[in-house]
Design a protein around this motif. Sequence first.
Motif, PDB file in Angstrom:
ATOM      1  N   VAL A 137      10.930   3.248 -15.896  1.00  0.00           N
ATOM      2  CA  VAL A 137      11.590   2.350 -14.953  1.00  0.00           C
ATOM      3  C   VAL A 137      10.720   2.249 -13.711  1.00  0.00           C
ATOM      4  O   VAL A 137      10.243   3.263 -13.194  1.00  0.00           O
ATOM      5  N   ALA A 138      10.501   1.037 -13.243  1.00  0.00           N
ATOM      6  CA  ALA A 138       9.757   0.812 -12.013  1.00  0.00           C
ATOM      7  C   ALA A 138      10.714   0.826 -10.828  1.00  0.00           C
ATOM      8  O   ALA A 138      11.780   0.208 -10.876  1.00  0.00           O
ATOM      9  N   VAL A 139      10.346   1.553  -9.791  1.00  0.00           N
ATOM     10  CA  VAL A 139      11.168   1.651  -8.587  1.00  0.00           C
ATOM     11  C   VAL A 139      10.620   0.690  -7.537  1.00  0.00           C
ATOM     12  O   VAL A 139       9.473   0.853  -7.096  1.00  0.00           O
ATOM     13  N   PRO A 140      11.381  -0.304  -7.111  1.00  0.00           N
ATOM     14  CA  PRO A 140      10.914  -1.170  -6.026  1.00  0.00           C
ATOM     15  C   PRO A 140      10.637  -0.332  -4.779  1.00  0.00           C
ATOM     16  O   PRO A 140      11.495   0.443  -4.345  1.00  0.00           O
ATOM     17  N   SER A 141       9.445  -0.431  -4.240  1.00  0.00           N
ATOM     18  CA  SER A 141       9.114   0.388  -3.082  1.00  0.00           C
ATOM     19  C   SER A 141       8.080  -0.313  -2.218  1.00  0.00           C
ATOM     20  O   SER A 141       7.399  -1.235  -2.654  1.00  0.00           O
ATOM     21  N   CYS A 142       7.994   0.145  -0.969  1.00  0.00           N
ATOM     22  CA  CYS A 142       7.013  -0.357  -0.018  1.00  0.00           C
ATOM     23  C   CYS A 142       5.985   0.736   0.253  1.00  0.00           C
ATOM     24  O   CYS A 142       6.345   1.909   0.358  1.00  0.00           O
ATOM     25  N   VAL A 143       4.735   0.349   0.371  1.00  0.00           N
ATOM     26  CA  VAL A 143       3.692   1.305   0.735  1.00  0.00           C
ATOM     27  C   VAL A 143       3.589   1.298   2.256  1.00  0.00           C
ATOM     28  O   VAL A 143       2.930   0.450   2.851  1.00  0.00           O
ATOM     29  N   THR A 144       4.272   2.223   2.887  1.00  0.00           N
ATOM     30  CA  THR A 144       4.308   2.289   4.338  1.00  0.00           C
ATOM     31  C   THR A 144       4.681   3.702   4.750  1.00  0.00           C
ATOM     32  O   THR A 144       5.171   4.486   3.949  1.00  0.00           O
ATOM     33  N   GLN A 145       4.441   4.039   5.983  1.00  0.00           N
ATOM     34  CA  GLN A 145       4.819   5.344   6.519  1.00  0.00           C
ATOM     35  C   GLN A 145       5.858   5.217   7.628  1.00  0.00           C
ATOM     36  O   GLN A 145       6.204   6.205   8.270  1.00  0.00           O
ATOM     37  N   VAL A 152      12.626  -0.442   4.391  1.00  0.00           N
ATOM     38  CA  VAL A 152      13.649   0.474   4.901  1.00  0.00           C
ATOM     39  C   VAL A 152      13.466   1.846   4.250  1.00  0.00           C
ATOM     40  O   VAL A 152      13.171   1.938   3.059  1.00  0.00           O
ATOM     41  N   PHE A 153      13.612   2.917   5.052  1.00  0.00           N
ATOM     42  CA  PHE A 153      13.557   4.255   4.480  1.00  0.00           C
ATOM     43  C   PHE A 153      14.704   4.412   3.495  1.00  0.00           C
ATOM     44  O   PHE A 153      15.858   4.109   3.797  1.00  0.00           O
ATOM     45  N   ALA A 176       6.780   9.562   0.978  1.00  0.00           N
ATOM     46  CA  ALA A 176       8.010   9.018   1.546  1.00  0.00           C
ATOM     47  C   ALA A 176       8.421   7.740   0.827  1.00  0.00           C
ATOM     48  O   ALA A 176       7.602   6.863   0.557  1.00  0.00           O
ATOM     49  N   TYR A 177       9.706   7.638   0.532  1.00  0.00           N
ATOM     50  CA  TYR A 177      10.258   6.574  -0.306  1.00  0.00           C
ATOM     51  C   TYR A 177      10.864   5.496   0.588  1.00  0.00           C
ATOM     52  O   TYR A 177      11.884   5.703   1.232  1.00  0.00           O
ATOM     53  N   PHE A 178      10.187   4.355   0.644  1.00  0.00           N
ATOM     54  CA  PHE A 178      10.666   3.180   1.354  1.00  0.00           C
ATOM     55  C   PHE A 178      10.941   2.074   0.337  1.00  0.00           C
ATOM     56  O   PHE A 178      10.214   1.946  -0.651  1.00  0.00           O
ATOM     57  N   ILE A 179      11.979   1.295   0.581  1.00  0.00           N
ATOM     58  CA  ILE A 179      12.318   0.200  -0.322  1.00  0.00           C
ATOM     59  C   ILE A 179      12.264  -1.129   0.421  1.00  0.00           C
ATOM     60  O   ILE A 179      12.460  -1.181   1.637  1.00  0.00           O
ATOM     61  N   PRO A 180      11.979  -2.227  -0.297  1.00  0.00           N
ATOM     62  CA  PRO A 180      12.125  -3.547   0.332  1.00  0.00           C
ATOM     63  C   PRO A 180      13.559  -3.734   0.794  1.00  0.00           C
ATOM     64  O   PRO A 180      14.498  -3.328   0.105  1.00  0.00           O
ATOM     65  N   LYS A 181      13.750  -4.296   1.928  1.00  0.00           N
ATOM     66  CA  LYS A 181      15.086  -4.458   2.486  1.00  0.00           C
ATOM     67  C   LYS A 181      16.003  -5.139   1.482  1.00  0.00           C
ATOM     68  O   LYS A 181      15.689  -6.200   0.947  1.00  0.00           O
ATOM     69  N   LEU A 227      15.745  10.117  -5.968  1.00  0.00           N
ATOM     70  CA  LEU A 227      14.443  10.015  -5.322  1.00  0.00           C
ATOM     71  C   LEU A 227      14.577   9.892  -3.809  1.00  0.00           C
ATOM     72  O   LEU A 227      13.711  10.355  -3.060  1.00  0.00           O
ATOM     73  N   ALA A 228      15.675   9.291  -3.352  1.00  0.00           N
ATOM     74  CA  ALA A 228      15.880   9.140  -1.908  1.00  0.00           C
ATOM     75  C   ALA A 228      15.926  10.492  -1.214  1.00  0.00           C
ATOM     76  O   ALA A 228      15.462  10.640  -0.080  1.00  0.00           O
ATOM     77  N   THR A 229      16.489  11.489  -1.874  1.00  0.00           N
ATOM     78  CA  THR A 229      16.484  12.847  -1.330  1.00  0.00           C
ATOM     79  C   THR A 229      15.273  13.634  -1.800  1.00  0.00           C
ATOM     80  O   THR A 229      14.663  14.380  -1.034  1.00  0.00           O
TER      81      THR A 229
END
Length: 271
Positions: free
Chosen positions: A25-33, A40-41, A160-165, A173-175
């Motif tokens: 499964v692919a997790v929608p995520s943003c590459v950001t810190q 969004v975190f 760190a797990y960030f997601i597109p808004k 995974l969030a925890t």
Amino acid sequence: MLIAVTIAPVAAACDAAQLPLSGNVAVPSCVTQAPTDTCVFAGKALYDYIQAIPDDDSVLTIVLQSSPWRLYDAQMRILTLDDLVASIQPKLGGGVQRVELIGSWTATAPTAGTASLAERLSQALDGFPVRGEDGFLWLAEDGTRRTTRQAFTVRASSGAYFIPKGADVLAALATGWPAEVQEHIPADNHALQLSAAIGWDAFFLCPDKALERFEFSAAQGNPIAAYNAAVMRIERGGAGDRSAALALLGQAAALGDAPSRTRLAVERARR
């Protein structure tokens, strides 16, 4: 921008062989810190999405982090079924018709011939109906939920797990994302060390690795980690586990941890 795709094996060399895992499964995520207007975190998103879960007076809803083996409270402390029963039993009157245990894998037995956490809770409540979740829990922005049972999780980067808004969030995974980068976490960062340990249990489905990380953090003076490690050893019940658990509870109690002091007294009384 160079994006490194990471593939996290959920069940490799762990205790998940009898769980119904398959595919990826692919997790929608943003590459950001850091949060942006579009990213969004995931931890904050998870909190916000939980607030959107529809309220129903006939349902006692309990949302928490979990693995097929155990539950965690908001402090990241292991929540035993006895603890949960004591907490919710007084709330079961007044038209409540069932309990919903909203946490990953709460409706799935970890091994053949055993009961799921939801089934065990129902038994402890004298058969009161309890529903759980049959895989990894995802929450949507409107509070609706779904589950997946992937053997591999794919996302754009580790850490760190960030997601597109507005995207769905994978609760475990969030925890648990610190488990992917545990070697970079300062030993005295108790919160991230706890999250890493829970990540091994709830996301990677590796309870032995989780115990190892809890004990590592306990050695750095983290009382909740010591408590969790003690509970896991008591539940496992192998050679030397009880004596190690009592030592861990004693350590946490000496640091002023009240639940550890209480549990230590209970365990000593069982001798």
